[in-house]
Design a protein around this motif. Structure first.
Motif, PDB file in Angstrom:
ATOM      1  N   GLY A 248       0.606  -1.190   0.132  1.00  0.00           N
ATOM      2  CA  GLY A 248      -0.484   0.060   0.272  1.00  0.00           C
ATOM      3  C   GLY A 248       0.758   1.659  -0.634  1.00  0.00           C
ATOM      4  O   GLY A 248       0.013   3.025   0.053  1.00  0.00           O
ATOM      5  N   ASN A 273      -2.351  -8.576  -2.380  1.00  0.00           N
ATOM      6  CA  ASN A 273      -2.646  -7.434  -1.438  1.00  0.00           C
ATOM      7  C   ASN A 273      -2.364  -7.818  -0.025  1.00  0.00           C
ATOM      8  O   ASN A 273      -3.692  -7.886   0.518  1.00  0.00           O
ATOM      9  CB  ASN A 273      -4.280  -7.484  -2.112  1.00  0.00           C
ATOM     10  CG  ASN A 273      -4.658  -5.561  -1.624  1.00  0.00           C
ATOM     11  OD1 ASN A 273      -3.801  -4.889  -1.073  1.00  0.00           O
ATOM     12  ND2 ASN A 273      -5.556  -5.514  -2.278  1.00  0.00           N
ATOM     13  N   LYS A 275      -2.460  -4.163   2.087  1.00  0.00           N
ATOM     14  CA  LYS A 275      -2.321  -2.848   2.157  1.00  0.00           C
ATOM     15  C   LYS A 275      -3.138  -2.737   3.784  1.00  0.00           C
ATOM     16  O   LYS A 275      -2.381  -2.115   4.825  1.00  0.00           O
ATOM     17  CB  LYS A 275      -3.570  -2.110   1.479  1.00  0.00           C
ATOM     18  CG  LYS A 275      -2.789  -1.835   0.007  1.00  0.00           C
ATOM     19  CD  LYS A 275      -3.802  -1.074  -1.511  1.00  0.00           C
ATOM     20  CE  LYS A 275      -3.476  -1.225  -2.388  1.00  0.00           C
ATOM     21  NZ  LYS A 275      -4.285  -0.089  -3.229  1.00  0.00           N
ATOM     22  N   ASP A 276      -3.675  -3.147   3.974  1.00  0.00           N
ATOM     23  CA  ASP A 276      -4.697  -2.804   5.116  1.00  0.00           C
ATOM     24  C   ASP A 276      -4.213  -2.885   6.529  1.00  0.00           C
ATOM     25  O   ASP A 276      -3.855  -3.011   7.441  1.00  0.00           O
ATOM     26  CB  ASP A 276      -6.500  -3.886   5.524  1.00  0.00           C
ATOM     27  CG  ASP A 276      -7.244  -3.290   4.370  1.00  0.00           C
ATOM     28  OD1 ASP A 276      -6.566  -1.884   3.504  1.00  0.00           O
ATOM     29  OD2 ASP A 276      -8.312  -3.645   3.716  1.00  0.00           O
ATOM     30  N   TYR A 279      -1.652  -0.649   7.109  1.00  0.00           N
ATOM     31  CA  TYR A 279      -1.701   0.153   7.249  1.00  0.00           C
ATOM     32  C   TYR A 279      -2.254   0.430   8.638  1.00  0.00           C
ATOM     33  O   TYR A 279      -1.874   1.305   9.609  1.00  0.00           O
ATOM     34  CB  TYR A 279      -2.840   0.727   6.433  1.00  0.00           C
ATOM     35  CG  TYR A 279      -2.988   1.573   4.163  1.00  0.00           C
ATOM     36  CD1 TYR A 279      -1.768   1.571   4.327  1.00  0.00           C
ATOM     37  CD2 TYR A 279      -3.714   1.623   4.788  1.00  0.00           C
ATOM     38  CE1 TYR A 279      -1.222   2.015   2.868  1.00  0.00           C
ATOM     39  CE2 TYR A 279      -3.298   1.558   2.657  1.00  0.00           C
ATOM     40  CZ  TYR A 279      -2.136   2.126   2.779  1.00  0.00           C
ATOM     41  OH  TYR A 279      -2.284   2.887   1.128  1.00  0.00           O
ATOM     42  N   THR A 398      -1.385   7.737   6.647  1.00  0.00           N
ATOM     43  CA  THR A 398      -3.281   7.132   6.650  1.00  0.00           C
ATOM     44  C   THR A 398      -2.966   6.869   5.151  1.00  0.00           C
ATOM     45  O   THR A 398      -2.297   7.585   4.374  1.00  0.00           O
ATOM     46  CB  THR A 398      -3.815   8.139   7.196  1.00  0.00           C
ATOM     47  OG1 THR A 398      -4.042   9.243   6.145  1.00  0.00           O
ATOM     48  CG2 THR A 398      -3.193   8.501   8.638  1.00  0.00           C
ATOM     49  N   PRO A 399      -4.472   6.290   4.835  1.00  0.00           N
ATOM     50  CA  PRO A 399      -4.426   6.099   3.254  1.00  0.00           C
ATOM     51  C   PRO A 399      -4.862   6.966   2.820  1.00  0.00           C
ATOM     52  O   PRO A 399      -4.433   7.158   1.402  1.00  0.00           O
ATOM     53  CB  PRO A 399      -5.908   5.214   3.401  1.00  0.00           C
ATOM     54  CG  PRO A 399      -5.985   4.020   4.575  1.00  0.00           C
ATOM     55  CD  PRO A 399      -5.341   4.905   5.653  1.00  0.00           C
ATOM     56  N   GLU A 400      -5.932   7.818   3.959  1.00  0.00           N
ATOM     57  CA  GLU A 400      -5.960   9.809   2.887  1.00  0.00           C
ATOM     58  C   GLU A 400      -4.319   9.703   2.908  1.00  0.00           C
ATOM     59  O   GLU A 400      -4.185  10.891   1.580  1.00  0.00           O
ATOM     60  CB  GLU A 400      -6.613  10.256   3.769  1.00  0.00           C
ATOM     61  CG  GLU A 400      -7.958   9.913   4.024  1.00  0.00           C
ATOM     62  CD  GLU A 400      -8.312   8.445   4.571  1.00  0.00           C
ATOM     63  OE1 GLU A 400      -6.674   8.517   5.629  1.00  0.00           O
ATOM     64  OE2 GLU A 400      -8.662   7.840   5.011  1.00  0.00           O
ATOM     65  N   VAL A 402      -1.606   8.487   1.832  1.00  0.00           N
ATOM     66  CA  VAL A 402      -1.004   8.310   0.890  1.00  0.00           C
ATOM     67  C   VAL A 402      -1.175   8.296  -0.834  1.00  0.00           C
ATOM     68  O   VAL A 402      -0.700   8.298  -1.431  1.00  0.00           O
ATOM     69  CB  VAL A 402      -1.144   6.329   0.909  1.00  0.00           C
ATOM     70  CG1 VAL A 402      -0.707   6.006  -0.187  1.00  0.00           C
ATOM     71  CG2 VAL A 402      -0.270   5.768   2.018  1.00  0.00           C
ATOM     72  N   ASP A 403      -2.834   8.761  -0.375  1.00  0.00           N
ATOM     73  CA  ASP A 403      -3.185   9.133  -1.528  1.00  0.00           C
ATOM     74  C   ASP A 403      -2.642  10.056  -2.303  1.00  0.00           C
ATOM     75  O   ASP A 403      -2.565  10.248  -3.338  1.00  0.00           O
ATOM     76  CB  ASP A 403      -4.938   8.798  -1.548  1.00  0.00           C
ATOM     77  CG  ASP A 403      -5.847   9.261  -3.007  1.00  0.00           C
ATOM     78  OD1 ASP A 403      -5.611   8.069  -3.424  1.00  0.00           O
ATOM     79  OD2 ASP A 403      -7.226   9.781  -2.825  1.00  0.00           O
TER      80      ASP A 403
END
Ligand code: XMP
Length: 506
Positions: A248, A273, A275-276, A279, A398-400, A402-403
């Motif tokens: 991720g 995968n 990712k979770d 994170y 955080t995923p946000e 990363v985005d």
């Protein structure tokens, strides 16, 4: 085994460079610590003694026993290597009054000496020492001088031994390549070490070593692990299983794109995968080394779990390259960051290690990759750290975040390619700072994130200069990022070089 030159390392910063130059002359060489000469090996064609940070008089100076070397092989001493031979043979070495440092020129040359063949009078040489040889003992003969230094180069009569007090390996010594090439001629080297010969020998060696054993390899999308995989695949085909983990923290769409490339190359690859999991483990963590540890451990866990689903694995393939090996053998090296993402993996899994690239420099790995017919975009890809964007988000991950960073990075890298700048730089990165600042967009006040753009030029990542990208390019990248990436209202460019900074921010 291939004929080789041994470089005895007395700790100079340019020892690796000597190795690179010899390899560029299509001759295989190995760098070993000054006191670890591989006595008895029958494929050695010649020996080079490197420079050193010490003077021959220093208490801490590295003193080698050259009894097994001088007279047995052609020898070339460089800087300290030359002074050490003069000094230990009864010559005088003194601290130079006019500390000769930097450029100077060869004033007199003995053109008949084989080391000096094709070297021009007046040609520039690079000195970097505080000492100089003031008297040479009897069998030593001067073969080149500069204005200040009589014994800039010498030959020991009756022996195949030479010394130069300047550095032929550095770019600033104009005829340096010629001198090293002359030395290889003296050694009788065939100079037939090429990527194609490396592949042929390595694949044959791997077949012999691995026979019907099964090998597992972690792919990262980077050049080293990809080339390792293709080499192993050539040797053992389906007995190689590759695992590519998405933690991720890869670049935007990188996982999907690279997985397709690997399948296209005919590799037996499993994409996972995870990712979770990553994170979750990284939530709230801000310390860089802590992040590295968590990502490294997470990676080992995922890899181990997958490996256990496979039967009878005996070997772990790794994309270790020569600078990593030299660093671990180094007599003076210090480690600033822990770059070894998966140290501990072979022990945990009870596997034997196979590392087919462990004797190659990065540029040689790329040449081997091209020779293997791999896609140029896979081979010319910039280095990317194992912990990925995790160490380019300067705060908790955080995923946000990363985005946001993936989108900014994607715009930056795509523009570098479009402007034809991608291959001019060693490495480029976008970094997300934990700093928000005020801006104005339309009629609205904004209070958003800052993205740093970084680009460096380098040859080995040990030192790096910030890249002087054109202002127009930077303006374009900044505009695009601020207009298109929600959450960013400020872009800055990093103008720090390494040292004293590092390439990554964490
Ligand atoms: P620094 O930041 O030390 O980086 O100047 C030198 C090179 O190493 C890469 N790097 C890493 N690579 N795991 C890696 O696999 C890491 O933890 C790591 N940290 C830095 C960096 O991208 C550069 O190419």
């Amino acid at each position: 085994m291939h004929e080789k030159i041994i470089i005895l390392d007395f700790g100079s910063q340019t020892t690796q460079l000597i190795g690179r130059r010899i390899r560029e002359l299509n001759t295989y060489c190995e760098i070993v610590p000054y006191n670890k000469f591989p006595c008895g090996a029958n494929d050695i064609k010649g020996v080079i003694l490197s420079g050193s940070p010490y003077s021959v008089y220093d208490d801490k100076a590295f003193r080698a026993d050259l009894a097994a070397v001088r007279g047995a092989y052609p020898v070339l001493g460089i800087c300290y290597g030359a002074q050490y031979m003069a000094y230990t043979s009864g010559g005088n070495v003194e601290n130079a009054n006019s500390r000769e440092y930097g450029r100077t020129h060869l004033a007199r040359i003995d053109m008949n000496d084989p080391l000096m063949k094709g070297v021009h009078t007046g040609s520039q040489v690079w000195m970097s020492h505080g000492d100089t040889i003031t008297t040479l003992p009897a069998p030593f003969r001067v073969i080149a001088s500069t204005g200040d230094v009589e014994a800039a180069a010498f030959h020991i009569e009756g022996e195949q031994t030479w010394g130069v007090q300047f550095h032929p390996e550095v770019f600033h010594t104009t005829d340096g390549r010629q001198i090293l090439d002359n030395f290889l001629d003296i050694c009788g080297c065939k100079k037939d070490w090429t990527p194609a010969s490396f592949i042929e020998l390595t694949v044959a060696g791997l077949k012999e070593q691995l026979r019907d054993d099964k090998v597992i390899l972690a792919l990262s999308g980077g050049v080293d692990s990809s080339v390792t995989a293709v080499l192993l695949n050539r040797a053992i085909g389906k007995n190689l299983t590759c695992i590519f983990v998405d933690h991720g923290l890869l670049r935007k769409n990188e996982f999907e794109n690279v997985l397709k490339d690997y399948e296209h190359l005919g590799l037996n690859v499993i994409g996972i995968n995870a990712k979770d999991k990553f994170y979750k483990a990284l939530a709230g963590v801000t310390d860089p080394e802590q992040k590295r540890k968590i990502i490294g451990k997470g990676f080992i866990d995922v890899f181990d779990e997958e490996a256990h689903k496979l039967k009878d694995i005996k070997w772990l393939g790794q994309g270790t390259i020569y600078p990593d090996v030299i660093e671990s053998l180094s007599i003076t090296g210090t480690v600033i960051k822990s770059h070894h993402n998966v140290g501990g993996l072979p022990e945990k899994m009870h596997l034997k290690l196979v590392e087919p690239l462990r004797l190659l420099f990065k540029d040689e790995v790329r040449k081997v990759g091209m020779e293997l017919g791999m896609m140029p975009h896979l081979i010319k890809r910039h280095p990317f750290p194992g912990p990925g964007l995790g160490i380019r988000i300067i705060s908790d991950v955080t995923p946000e975040k990363v985005d946001i960073l993936q989108n900014a990075d994607d715009i930056y890298i795509t523009l570098l390619r479009e402007w034809g700048l991608y291959e001019d730089v060693w490495q480029a990165a976008a970094i997300l700072l934990p700093i928000r600042s005020v801006g104005v967009m339309g009629d609205e006040r904004t209070y958003e994130n800052t993205v740093v753009l970084r680009a460096v030029t380098s040859t080995d990542a040990m030192t790096a200069d910030w890249a002087q990208l054109p202002y127009d390019f930077l303006a374009k990248a900044s505009n695009e990022i601020i207009n298109k990436v929600k959450g960013v209202n400020r872009v800055v460019y990093d103008i720090s070089s390494k040292p004293p900074s590092t390439i990554e921010w964490e």
